[in-house]
Design an enzyme around this catalytic site. Structure first.
Site, PDB file in Angstrom:
ATOM      1  N   THR A   1       0.867  -1.153   0.104  1.00  0.00           N
ATOM      2  CA  THR A   1      -0.162  -0.138  -0.100  1.00  0.00           C
ATOM      3  C   THR A   1       0.919   1.099  -0.020  1.00  0.00           C
ATOM      4  O   THR A   1       1.250   1.677  -1.029  1.00  0.00           O
ATOM      5  CB  THR A   1      -0.887  -0.164   1.174  1.00  0.00           C
ATOM      6  OG1 THR A   1      -0.422  -0.103   2.385  1.00  0.00           O
ATOM      7  CG2 THR A   1      -2.065  -1.105   1.011  1.00  0.00           C
TER       8      THR A   1
ATOM      9  N   SER B   1      -6.634  11.691   0.623  1.00  0.00           N
ATOM     10  CA  SER B   1      -6.691  12.583  -0.797  1.00  0.00           C
ATOM     11  C   SER B   1      -6.960  11.374  -1.593  1.00  0.00           C
ATOM     12  O   SER B   1      -6.783  10.235  -1.274  1.00  0.00           O
ATOM     13  CB  SER B   1      -5.268  12.988  -1.114  1.00  0.00           C
ATOM     14  OG  SER B   1      -4.097  11.915  -1.046  1.00  0.00           O
TER      15      SER B   1
ATOM     16  N   GLU C   1       6.825   4.304   8.848  1.00  0.00           N
ATOM     17  CA  GLU C   1       6.663   5.684   8.452  1.00  0.00           C
ATOM     18  C   GLU C   1       7.492   6.566   9.152  1.00  0.00           C
ATOM     19  O   GLU C   1       7.325   6.808  10.281  1.00  0.00           O
ATOM     20  CB  GLU C   1       5.120   6.106   8.748  1.00  0.00           C
ATOM     21  CG  GLU C   1       4.222   5.080   8.027  1.00  0.00           C
ATOM     22  CD  GLU C   1       2.744   5.421   8.581  1.00  0.00           C
ATOM     23  OE1 GLU C   1       1.872   5.381   7.749  1.00  0.00           O
ATOM     24  OE2 GLU C   1       2.719   5.725   9.735  1.00  0.00           O
TER      25      GLU C   1
ATOM     26  N   ASN D   1       1.165  11.159   8.569  1.00  0.00           N
ATOM     27  CA  ASN D   1      -0.143  10.881   9.178  1.00  0.00           C
ATOM     28  C   ASN D   1      -1.022  12.097   9.290  1.00  0.00           C
ATOM     29  O   ASN D   1      -2.229  11.876   9.790  1.00  0.00           O
ATOM     30  CB  ASN D   1       0.156  10.305  10.570  1.00  0.00           C
ATOM     31  CG  ASN D   1       0.545   8.747  10.329  1.00  0.00           C
ATOM     32  OD1 ASN D   1      -0.082   8.022   9.346  1.00  0.00           O
ATOM     33  ND2 ASN D   1       1.902   8.377  10.885  1.00  0.00           N
TER      34      ASN D   1
ATOM     35  N   THR E   1      -1.891  -1.560   8.199  1.00  0.00           N
ATOM     36  CA  THR E   1      -2.080  -2.804   8.367  1.00  0.00           C
ATOM     37  C   THR E   1      -0.873  -3.889   8.115  1.00  0.00           C
ATOM     38  O   THR E   1      -0.297  -3.560   7.169  1.00  0.00           O
ATOM     39  CB  THR E   1      -3.274  -3.364   7.257  1.00  0.00           C
ATOM     40  OG1 THR E   1      -4.380  -2.852   7.628  1.00  0.00           O
ATOM     41  CG2 THR E   1      -3.392  -5.029   7.315  1.00  0.00           C
TER      42      THR E   1
ATOM     43  N   LYS F   1       3.775  -6.912   4.386  1.00  0.00           N
ATOM     44  CA  LYS F   1       3.313  -5.601   4.090  1.00  0.00           C
ATOM     45  C   LYS F   1       3.119  -4.753   5.161  1.00  0.00           C
ATOM     46  O   LYS F   1       2.578  -5.014   6.272  1.00  0.00           O
ATOM     47  CB  LYS F   1       2.236  -5.422   2.929  1.00  0.00           C
ATOM     48  CG  LYS F   1       0.926  -5.702   3.620  1.00  0.00           C
ATOM     49  CD  LYS F   1      -0.173  -4.634   3.219  1.00  0.00           C
ATOM     50  CE  LYS F   1       0.140  -3.357   3.762  1.00  0.00           C
ATOM     51  NZ  LYS F   1      -0.995  -2.654   4.259  1.00  0.00           N
TER      52      LYS F   1
END
Lengths: 409, 409
Positions: free
Chosen positions: A156, A409, A280, A404, A193, A182
Site C-alpha cells: 500500500t 486524498s 513511516e 499521518n 495493516t 506489508k
C-alpha cells in the site's frame, strides 16, 4: 527511505511446490496498480493463521477465523489492497463472503476453502464487483514463481516490496520457505495493516500448525511496533504444502520441528523487521532488549514502554543519548515492585547507566556515537531474574507527522 | 502558543490565610530566572500529597513520601527548577535532605517538616549549595500575595504561568482556594514534570486529607495526558490551613466536604487542563468522553487508548475527521469482550459512527467543521453499562517533534 532494507533477492525467493500466485490490476481504488492477488494451494496443505487482537477487526479477519475454524482444507486466498473492508458491518461481511464465493466458484471449491484479506481505506464499502471482475486475470497469472510479484501486489504505502526466503535440511530433505509482508505504512486515508504470508513445502501435520503460527508470530510480527496502534486487519498466515517428502512433523518439540521452525522464524523475523525498517518516517532501526526480568511478560512490558515512548523515539530521531527518557520509561512500565537501583542500561556496547544512575565511567561522546548509527540496540538489565525479550521499533520523525497528518486524498 | 489558556487573573488568586510564598533567583541552572520558591505554612495545617507512580521516582519524591508518612506537621516546602534530582541515587537523596535541613534550620523547624520538590534536567547532580545560598532571599520575599509569582517560579518550558483560584461558602463560611501548576513542557534536556500545589483556608481534619488529595488527583491531574510518558517527579500537594473558622470537615461525604471538594476540584481541573493547553506543540484541546462502560476502569482504558494514539493525535492536528483511527483505538484498548456493533461515536454534536460503522446520515463536512475547532469533544458510547470517564489531551504536531528532538543545549 527505509532503514537498511535490501530489495528482495529473487534468487532466494524459492517457489514452493503446491503454491501458485497470480496478481492483477483490478482498479480497486486506483487504476494501473497491482491490487489483487490470489494464492492457490494444492489440496492437502496445512494452514493456520494469527489475527489482530483489535475488537474492531475487519470483515475479512472475521471470515478467515471462521473458515480456518470450521471449513475443510484451505485451497485459496484472495488479497486486495485499496480497501480494508473494516468498520463496514454486516454489509462488509457479505461483500467479503462474495469475494470468497467468486474465487471458489472459479476454482471448483467451496467458499469456506478461501481466506480473504483486505488492506486499505477503512469505513468505506468494498468494491467487490471489481474483485470479481479481476479474478479471472489473477488466476490466469498464477505460477509458482510470483512471490516477488505478490509482495508488490500487497503493497500500500510501503516504499519497497518485502519478501524473503530460506532453505535448509529438515529430516534429511531440502525444505524451502518463502514469505511476503506489508505495512506499516499508513494507508491513506486510514491505518496501517500488517499482512504476512509464509509458506513451506515441508510436511507438517495440521495439528501442530496453530502452535507453529503462534510461535512464529510471537518471535516476529508480535515483536515489532511502529506507533503502538494495532490495526483492524493484521493477519499472519502460515502454510505447509506437505510436498517435500520429509517425515510429517507432528511435534514442534522434535528436532525436525525445531529445524523447520528455525528456518521459518528466520524468514518471519526478516519480514517483520522489514515492516519497521520501512516504518513511516523511520530513520533508525532500534532493537530493545530487556533481560533479567522475572517473567517474559514483564520484560515485554518494559520493552514496549521504551519502544512506544514518544520521548524516547524523538530522542533517537535526534541522535540524543537521552538516558533519562529511557529510564523513565522503564520506571512507568508497570512493574510495581521494580527496584530502580538494580537497573543497568546499555546503548550497544556502551554502559550508560548502572544501579539506576549514570555510570560514572560513561562519556557522553560514547553515547552520542552509538545514537548516530542507523542500527541501535538498547539493552536494559532488570536484575530480577532470567527472562529476556526483544522488541524492534523505529524512531519518531517529522516525516511521521507529515505522513499521518496528511489529509486523506 | 497555548490553546485557549488565559493569563492568570490576579483578582481570583486569593491569599490563603496561613500560607506565605517567597520566590527568588538562585541561579540553579541559568542566571536571571526565578527558580527557587518557598511555601511557608503556619503551624496546624493539614497536608497531603499524591506522587508519580514511576518506579524511577526522583529523590525529592521519595523524601516527600517519607516526610508525609512519618513526620510531624508539614511547615514548609522548597521547590526548585533547573534540576529534577532524578536518577541521582543516594547522593541525590542526601542533597534533597540537605535542602530540607537548610530551610528547616532557618525556620526553626525540623527537616521532616519540609517537603522538597525539584523539576528540570535529570541524571545531573542537584546544586544544593545554590539552593542554600538562595533560601534567605526567598524567605525574606515571603508574603500571602505571591501565588502568581510562585506560578512563575515553578515554570520550566511552560510558556505561561498557570494559577487559578475559587471562592465559595462551606459550612456558612467564605472559603478560598488558590493553586498553581507547571508542565507538561519538556525540560531540556529531559522530561516533563507535572507539579501542582493547591491550598485552602478551610478547616479539614488530617484524617480526610489523603482521600481529598486522591480524589482531586483522580478528577484532574490523573485525567490529563500529553504523550503518555509519566515523569519521575510528578507531585500534587493539597493543603488546608484550618484558618477559615468553618466546622472541621472530617468526612468528605458530608455536605461541607462535598462543597469544599467541588471548589477545590474546580481549581484542580483548571490547573490540570492548563498543562494540556500548554502541552508541547499543542494546537487543539481535546476532551475524550467515554460513556456506557461496565466499569470506570474500562472507560479509562478506552479514553487513554484514544488519547495516546499517535494516529488519532496527528489526525486532530490535521483537522482530519479520521473515524477509523478512533474506532481502531477503541478496538485495541483491551476490552476483551467488546462488541463493535454496540459502539457509537460523536465529534461534539456530530454523530459520526453508529453500531460500529459509519452513520449513514454522517456528512464528512460536518466532521470537518468540528475538527477545525480548537476545542473538540470526542464522545464514545460503549453501550455496555453506566460508567463514564473523561480524559483531556492535545494533538500531536510537528512542533512536538521539534521540541523533543531538539538536542539538549
Amino acid at each position: 527511505m527505509p532503514v537498511n532494507l535490501p530489495l528482495p533477492d529473487a534468487a532466494t525467493l524459492y517457489p514452493i511446490a503446491g503454491v501458485r500466485i497470480g496478481v492483477t490490476e483490478a482498479g480497486i481504488r486506483k487504476a494501473n496498480r497491482k491490487d489483487l492477488t490470489v494464492v492457490l494451494l494444492d489440496a492437502g496443505a496445512s494452514v493456520s493463521g494469527v489475527f489482530t487482537s483489535n475488537r474492531f477487526c475487519a470483515a475479512p479477519v472475521q471470515l478467515c477465523r471462521e473458515h480456518l475454524a470450521t471449513g475443510p482444507g484451505v485451497r485459496a486466498m484472495v488479497i486486495n489492497t485499496g480497501n480494508a473492508n473494516a468498520g463496514t458491518g454486516a454489509d462488509g461481511l457479505a461483500r467479503a463472503q462474495r469475494s470468497c464465493a467468486a474465487l471458489a466458484q472459479r476454482l471448483g471449491i467451496t467458499a469456506e476453502q478461501v481466506l480473504p484479506f483486505s488492506t486499505g481505506v477503512i469505513m468505506e464499502s468494498l468494491p467487490v464487483e471489481r474483485i470479481e471482475a479481476g479474478l479471472d486475470a489473477a488466476i490466469a497469472d498464477a505460477t509458482p514463481d510470483h512471490w516477488l510479484k505478490a509482495a508488490e501486489g500487497i503493497m500500500t504505502t510501503d516504499t519497497q516490496p518485502k519478501a524473503f526466503g530460506a532453505r535448509g535440511l529438515v529430516g534429511g530433505k531440502q525444505i524451502s520457505v518463502s514469505g511476503i509482508s506489508k505495512g506499516a505504512g499508513m494507508i491513506r486515508p486510514n491505518m496501517a495493516t500488517m499482512l504476512g504470508f509464509i509458506a513451506t513445502d515441508a510436511c507438517v501435520s495440521q495439528a501442530v500448525m496453530k502452535q507453529l503460527s503462534l510461535e512464529l508470530a510471537e518471535g516476529s510480527f508480535n515483536r515489532v511496533t511502529v506507533d503502538g496502534d494495532t490495526s483492524t486487519n493484521d493477519s499472519l498466515v502460515v502454510i505447509a504444502t506437505n510436498k517435500a517428502g520429509n517425515a510429517v512433523i507432528d511435534s514442534l518439540a522434535s528436532s525436525d520441528g525445531q529445524a523447520l521452525k528455525a528456518l521459518m522464524l528466520d524468514v518471519a523475523r526478516k519480514l517483520a523487521q522489514a515492516i519497521v525498517r520501512d516504518g513511516e518516517g523511520a530513520t533508525k532501526f532500534i532493537s530493545v532488549v530487556v533481560q533479567g526480568g522475572r517473567t517474559a511478560e514483564e520484560c515485554r512490558k518494559v520493552a514496549y514502554a521504551i519502544a512506544h515512548s514518544p520521548l524516547v523515539k524523538t530522542a533517537f530521531f535526534a541522535s540524543d543519548p537521552n538516558l533519562g527518557r529511557i529510564l523513565a520509561a522503564v520506571g512507568y512500565a508497570g512493574i510495581d515492585d521494580l527496584d530502580q537501583t538494580g537497573i543497568e542500561l546499555y546503548l550497544d556496547d556502551v554502559h550508560v547507566a548502572t544501579q539506576g544512575g549514570r555510570n560514572p565511567d560513561y562519556r557522553e561522546e560514547d553515547g552520542q556515537r552509538v545514537m548516530k548509527q542507523s542500527e541501535i540496540t538498547v539493552r536494559v538489565a532488570l536484575g530480577r531474574g532470567d527472562a529476556t525479550e526483544t522488541v524492534w521499533t523505529c524512531d519518531f520523525s517529522h516525516e511521521y507527522v507529515t505522513i499521518n497528518a496528511d489529509y486523506r486524498s
